[in-house]
Motif scaffolding. Structure first.
Motif, PDB file in Angstrom:
ATOM      1  N   PHE A 141       0.942  -1.252  -0.074  1.00 38.14           N
ATOM      2  CA  PHE A 141      -0.147   0.224   0.268  1.00 38.14           C
ATOM      3  C   PHE A 141       0.990   1.206  -0.021  1.00 38.14           C
ATOM      4  O   PHE A 141       0.600   2.733  -0.394  1.00 38.14           O
ATOM      5  N   PHE A 142       1.906   0.860   0.650  1.00 43.68           N
ATOM      6  CA  PHE A 142       3.146   2.064   0.440  1.00 43.68           C
ATOM      7  C   PHE A 142       3.069   2.269  -0.790  1.00 43.68           C
ATOM      8  O   PHE A 142       3.417   3.741  -1.457  1.00 43.68           O
ATOM      9  N   MET A 143       3.494   1.617  -1.809  1.00 42.29           N
ATOM     10  CA  MET A 143       3.162   1.878  -3.185  1.00 42.29           C
ATOM     11  C   MET A 143       2.854   2.543  -3.932  1.00 42.29           C
ATOM     12  O   MET A 143       2.476   3.425  -4.511  1.00 42.29           O
ATOM     13  N   LEU A 144       1.591   1.929  -3.319  1.00 39.87           N
ATOM     14  CA  LEU A 144       0.486   1.516  -4.841  1.00 39.87           C
ATOM     15  C   LEU A 144      -0.175   3.295  -3.942  1.00 39.87           C
ATOM     16  O   LEU A 144      -0.300   4.068  -5.191  1.00 39.87           O
ATOM     17  N   ASN A 145      -0.211   3.998  -2.892  1.00 39.71           N
ATOM     18  CA  ASN A 145      -0.902   5.099  -2.292  1.00 39.71           C
ATOM     19  C   ASN A 145       0.216   5.910  -2.678  1.00 39.71           C
ATOM     20  O   ASN A 145      -0.289   6.989  -3.363  1.00 39.71           O
ATOM     21  N   ASN A 146       1.357   6.038  -3.451  1.00 43.73           N
ATOM     22  CA  ASN A 146       2.745   6.819  -3.667  1.00 43.73           C
ATOM     23  C   ASN A 146       2.070   6.913  -5.098  1.00 43.73           C
ATOM     24  O   ASN A 146       2.163   7.730  -5.768  1.00 43.73           O
ATOM     25  N   ILE A 147       2.656   5.914  -5.654  1.00 45.30           N
ATOM     26  CA  ILE A 147       2.498   5.483  -7.219  1.00 45.30           C
ATOM     27  C   ILE A 147       1.293   6.772  -8.107  1.00 45.30           C
ATOM     28  O   ILE A 147       1.663   6.688  -9.022  1.00 45.30           O
ATOM     29  N   PHE A 148      -0.158   6.444  -7.205  1.00 47.94           N
ATOM     30  CA  PHE A 148      -1.092   7.378  -7.553  1.00 47.94           C
ATOM     31  C   PHE A 148      -1.467   7.722  -6.634  1.00 47.94           C
ATOM     32  O   PHE A 148      -2.611   8.408  -7.482  1.00 47.94           O
ATOM     33  N   SER A 149      -0.571   8.377  -6.258  1.00 47.13           N
ATOM     34  CA  SER A 149      -1.206  10.325  -5.759  1.00 47.13           C
ATOM     35  C   SER A 149      -0.307  11.207  -5.983  1.00 47.13           C
ATOM     36  O   SER A 149       1.259  10.672  -6.104  1.00 47.13           O
ATOM     37  N   GLY A 150      -0.191  12.604  -6.265  1.00 49.97           N
ATOM     38  CA  GLY A 150       0.589  13.511  -5.509  1.00 49.97           C
ATOM     39  C   GLY A 150       1.015  14.288  -7.668  1.00 49.97           C
ATOM     40  O   GLY A 150      -0.268  13.646  -8.416  1.00 49.97           O
ATOM     41  N   GLN A 151       1.625  14.386  -7.796  1.00 46.29           N
ATOM     42  CA  GLN A 151       1.552  15.603  -9.434  1.00 46.29           C
ATOM     43  C   GLN A 151       2.274  14.317 -10.473  1.00 46.29           C
ATOM     44  O   GLN A 151       2.668  13.630 -10.441  1.00 46.29           O
ATOM     45  N   PHE A 152       0.734  14.542 -11.261  1.00 47.24           N
ATOM     46  CA  PHE A 152       0.972  13.484 -12.849  1.00 47.24           C
ATOM     47  C   PHE A 152       1.086  14.891 -13.148  1.00 47.24           C
ATOM     48  O   PHE A 152       1.677  16.227 -12.971  1.00 47.24           O
ATOM     49  N   ASN A 153       0.692  14.428 -14.699  1.00 51.23           N
ATOM     50  CA  ASN A 153       1.606  16.027 -15.995  1.00 51.23           C
ATOM     51  C   ASN A 153       1.437  16.797 -15.368  1.00 51.23           C
ATOM     52  O   ASN A 153       1.888  18.290 -15.132  1.00 51.23           O
ATOM     53  N   SER A 154      -0.299  17.751 -14.745  1.00 48.10           N
ATOM     54  CA  SER A 154      -0.507  18.822 -15.319  1.00 48.10           C
ATOM     55  C   SER A 154      -1.590  18.285 -13.590  1.00 48.10           C
ATOM     56  O   SER A 154      -1.536  19.682 -13.477  1.00 48.10           O
ATOM     57  N   ASP A 155      -2.122  17.351 -13.368  1.00 50.27           N
ATOM     58  CA  ASP A 155      -2.920  17.585 -12.192  1.00 50.27           C
ATOM     59  C   ASP A 155      -2.259  17.199 -11.104  1.00 50.27           C
ATOM     60  O   ASP A 155      -1.215  16.264 -11.143  1.00 50.27           O
ATOM     61  N   SER A 156      -3.058  16.961  -9.961  1.00 54.39           N
ATOM     62  CA  SER A 156      -2.301  16.797  -8.471  1.00 54.39           C
ATOM     63  C   SER A 156      -2.845  15.435  -7.854  1.00 54.39           C
ATOM     64  O   SER A 156      -4.315  16.178  -8.059  1.00 54.39           O
ATOM     65  N   LYS A 157      -3.260  15.134  -7.904  1.00 57.48           N
ATOM     66  CA  LYS A 157      -3.899  14.196  -7.718  1.00 57.48           C
ATOM     67  C   LYS A 157      -4.219  13.112  -6.788  1.00 57.48           C
ATOM     68  O   LYS A 157      -3.051  13.083  -5.649  1.00 57.48           O
ATOM     69  N   LYS A 158      -5.150  12.557  -5.541  1.00 59.36           N
ATOM     70  CA  LYS A 158      -5.437  11.890  -4.129  1.00 59.36           C
ATOM     71  C   LYS A 158      -5.581  11.120  -4.238  1.00 59.36           C
ATOM     72  O   LYS A 158      -6.768   9.864  -5.276  1.00 59.36           O
ATOM     73  N   ILE A 159      -5.934  10.046  -3.957  1.00 59.04           N
ATOM     74  CA  ILE A 159      -6.461   8.442  -3.426  1.00 59.04           C
ATOM     75  C   ILE A 159      -7.694   8.530  -2.905  1.00 59.04           C
ATOM     76  O   ILE A 159      -8.720   9.386  -1.989  1.00 59.04           O
ATOM     77  N   PHE A 160      -9.016   8.532  -3.361  1.00 56.45           N
ATOM     78  CA  PHE A 160     -10.236   8.619  -3.257  1.00 56.45           C
ATOM     79  C   PHE A 160     -10.133   6.872  -2.293  1.00 56.45           C
ATOM     80  O   PHE A 160     -10.035   5.947  -2.652  1.00 56.45           O
ATOM     81  N   ILE A 161     -10.955   7.379  -1.424  1.00 55.38           N
ATOM     82  CA  ILE A 161     -11.628   7.043  -0.612  1.00 55.38           C
ATOM     83  C   ILE A 161     -13.073   6.282  -0.191  1.00 55.38           C
ATOM     84  O   ILE A 161     -13.875   6.917   0.030  1.00 55.38           O
ATOM     85  N   PRO A 162     -13.780   5.108  -0.490  1.00 50.82           N
ATOM     86  CA  PRO A 162     -15.091   5.584  -0.941  1.00 50.82           C
ATOM     87  C   PRO A 162     -15.949   5.955   0.151  1.00 50.82           C
ATOM     88  O   PRO A 162     -16.955   6.444   0.480  1.00 50.82           O
ATOM     89  N   ALA A 163     -15.526   5.218   1.170  1.00 62.70           N
ATOM     90  CA  ALA A 163     -16.874   5.292   2.768  1.00 62.70           C
ATOM     91  C   ALA A 163     -15.729   5.233   3.712  1.00 62.70           C
ATOM     92  O   ALA A 163     -14.611   3.860   4.493  1.00 62.70           O
ATOM     93  N   LEU A 164     -15.660   5.656   4.503  1.00 60.43           N
ATOM     94  CA  LEU A 164     -14.901   5.850   6.342  1.00 60.43           C
ATOM     95  C   LEU A 164     -16.184   5.206   7.019  1.00 60.43           C
ATOM     96  O   LEU A 164     -17.145   5.530   6.355  1.00 60.43           O
ATOM     97  N   PRO A 165     -15.249   4.473   7.787  1.00 61.26           N
ATOM     98  CA  PRO A 165     -14.524   5.083   8.540  1.00 61.26           C
ATOM     99  C   PRO A 165     -13.597   3.510   8.009  1.00 61.26           C
ATOM    100  O   PRO A 165     -14.165   2.498   6.506  1.00 61.26           O
ATOM    101  N   GLU A 166     -11.878   3.711   7.468  1.00 60.33           N
ATOM    102  CA  GLU A 166     -11.235   2.678   6.738  1.00 60.33           C
ATOM    103  C   GLU A 166      -9.909   2.715   7.580  1.00 60.33           C
ATOM    104  O   GLU A 166      -9.884   3.273   8.331  1.00 60.33           O
TER     105      GLU A 166
END
Ligand code: PLP
Length: 420
Positions: A113-138
């Motif tokens: 999850f450390f790898m995945l959460n960082n590979i898929f969040s942060g600065q992309f070409n033009s957008d900054s993206k987050k990891i979406f959590i569909p329902a808390l608590p998580e």
């Protein structure tokens, strides 16, 4: 020397909610741990039967074989034999057609999850993206992982009452709009830590479609899933689709200290994760891979999980509910319907205080519970009564449950009388 860390360094070394809580609990338990009742346990329950199973696995591997495997570096993606073994096991269980190319062996799912959460969040070409959590608590363990500030975008669920003692959180589909400009991936635990929820078929289809429509990965954390540790009582017909990333762990099957899990995903993602894993740790633990391989191929791990672990936790969930019905008469309490995993999620809706107060009061009586607020990632959960929720573990003895819940009943009663 004054220690100056980079922005990312500070985030990597942050005192995350999970670490703060673990430190606080360990500090309490450090003094005369035998006098404490711990209903916060995250370690799987190691009964005599569980110990015997893993001892037989360990003893059946020759010292020569162990020596051979630990005396040299291995493959970054994991041992090919184990990747094939896992692929065959999952193909049989879910009707998939994966190959070893779809499998990455990891040093436990937390590292994945450390790898995945960082590979898929942060600065992309033009957008900054987050990891979406569909329902808390998580699962609180995700919360300290992202190397960008505010790396998660999370939603609250709606609440459906089943009867006067049970409720279920439902995905708030109206408010669950994931989109590829803002979100790099979605993540959820299934069955859920902390609630024990399993998604319904409709909720599952909604998320799979959303991931497909937006072209982003849906990461499914099966730390408590089937076939190992086999604690999912409301399984979904999981499909192997290009956008789906599954994570399985051997920890809750009984070997958390060996640090081994697997990712199952599209081969292109597996290849990237393998590079990331190589950069971070070179390879997964060789001895743990031997254990996993031996357990699946020679000690019928699936049967052990299905016939031993699964009834053990579901019986404990039933026992805890029955006990609560008896002990908590006159107190307004409800629990999330248990559909799997290792925990119960309990709400005391008449309390005016939040779960941290329950936690602190419990500590005064040498009882550990887990306060619900740590699972809300900083989101205000008052609209669903999340502030009055706690998590208790099913990985404890009946005696601990009986004594722990009796103390908890007195604490809640006192807080209610004092209008806290
Ligand atoms: N995911 C969930 C939902 C968990 O509860 C845990 C551990 O408690 C993990 C992942 C991490 O497990 P491991 O890194 O031991 O595989």
């Amino acid at each position: 020397m004054s220690l100056t860390l980079s922005k990312q360094g500070n985030l990597m070394c942050q005192n995350s909610p999970m670490i703060k809580l673990a430190k606080d609990i360990n500090m309490s338990l450090a003094s005369d741990s035998k006098q404490w009742l711990n209903l916060g346990v995250g370690n799987p329950l190691i009964t005599k039967e569980v110990e015997e199973y893993w001892l037989s696995v360990i003893k059946s591997i020759s010292a020569e074989k162990v020596a051979q495997s630990v005396m040299s570096y291995g493959s970054t993606s994991g041992d090919l034999l184990l990747r094939k073994t896992c692929s065959e096991l999952l193909n049989k269980h879910y009707g998939w057609e994966t190959t070893a190319e779809n499998i990455l062996v990891t040093n436990g799912s937390q590292s994945l999850f450390f790898m995945l959460n960082n590979i898929f969040s942060g600065q992309f070409n033009s957008d900054s993206k987050k990891i979406f959590i569909p329902a808390l608590p998580e699962y609180v363990g995700y919360s300290g992982q992202i190397l960008n500030q505010d790396g998660f975008d999370a939603r609250l669920p709606t609440v459906k009452n089943i009867d006067d003692k049970e409720f279920i959180y439902k995905l708030d589909i109206e408010n669950c709009h994931v989109n590829r400009r803002e979100h790099g991936a979605m993540i959820l635990s299934f069955p859920s830590n902390p609630t024990g929820k399993c998604l319904s078929e409709q909720e599952w289809q909604f998320l799979v479609k959303a991931a497909e429509n937006e072209g982003i990965p849906l990461i499914i954390d099966c730390a408590y899933g089937n076939p190992f540790p086999g604690l999912c009582h409301q399984p979904i017909d999981f499909k192997m689709l290009p956008n789906l990333v599954y994570s399985f762990s051997f920890s809750k099957a009984g070997i958390p200290g060996s640090r081994i899990g697997i990712a199952v995903a599209d081969s292109a993602l597996v290849a990237n994760l393998s590079l990331s894993q190589c950069n971070a740790t070179i390879q997964p633990n060789a001895y743990a891979q031997l254990l996993a391989n031996q357990a699946i191929n020679h000690h019928d791990l699936s049967r052990f999980c299905h016939q031993v672990l699964r009834p053990m936790y579901s019986n404990m969930a039933l026992f805890a509910k029955t006990l609560m019905m008896d002990l908590f008469k006159g107190i307004n309490w409800k629990m999330h319907q248990y559909s799997g995993g290792m925990f119960l999620w309990i709400q005391f809706s008449d309390l005016k205080c939040n779960s941290q107060v329950i936690y602190e009061e419990a500590k005064k009586h040498k009882l550990i519970i887990v306060p619900g607020d740590v699972f809300f990632f900083g989101v205000d959960s008052s609209s669903i009564g999340g502030e009055q929720c706690i998590r208790i573990s099913l990985a404890v003895s009946e005696r601990t449950l009986i004594e722990g819940l009796s103390i908890l009943k007195n604490i809640i009663h006192k807080l209610l009388v004092n209008k806290n």
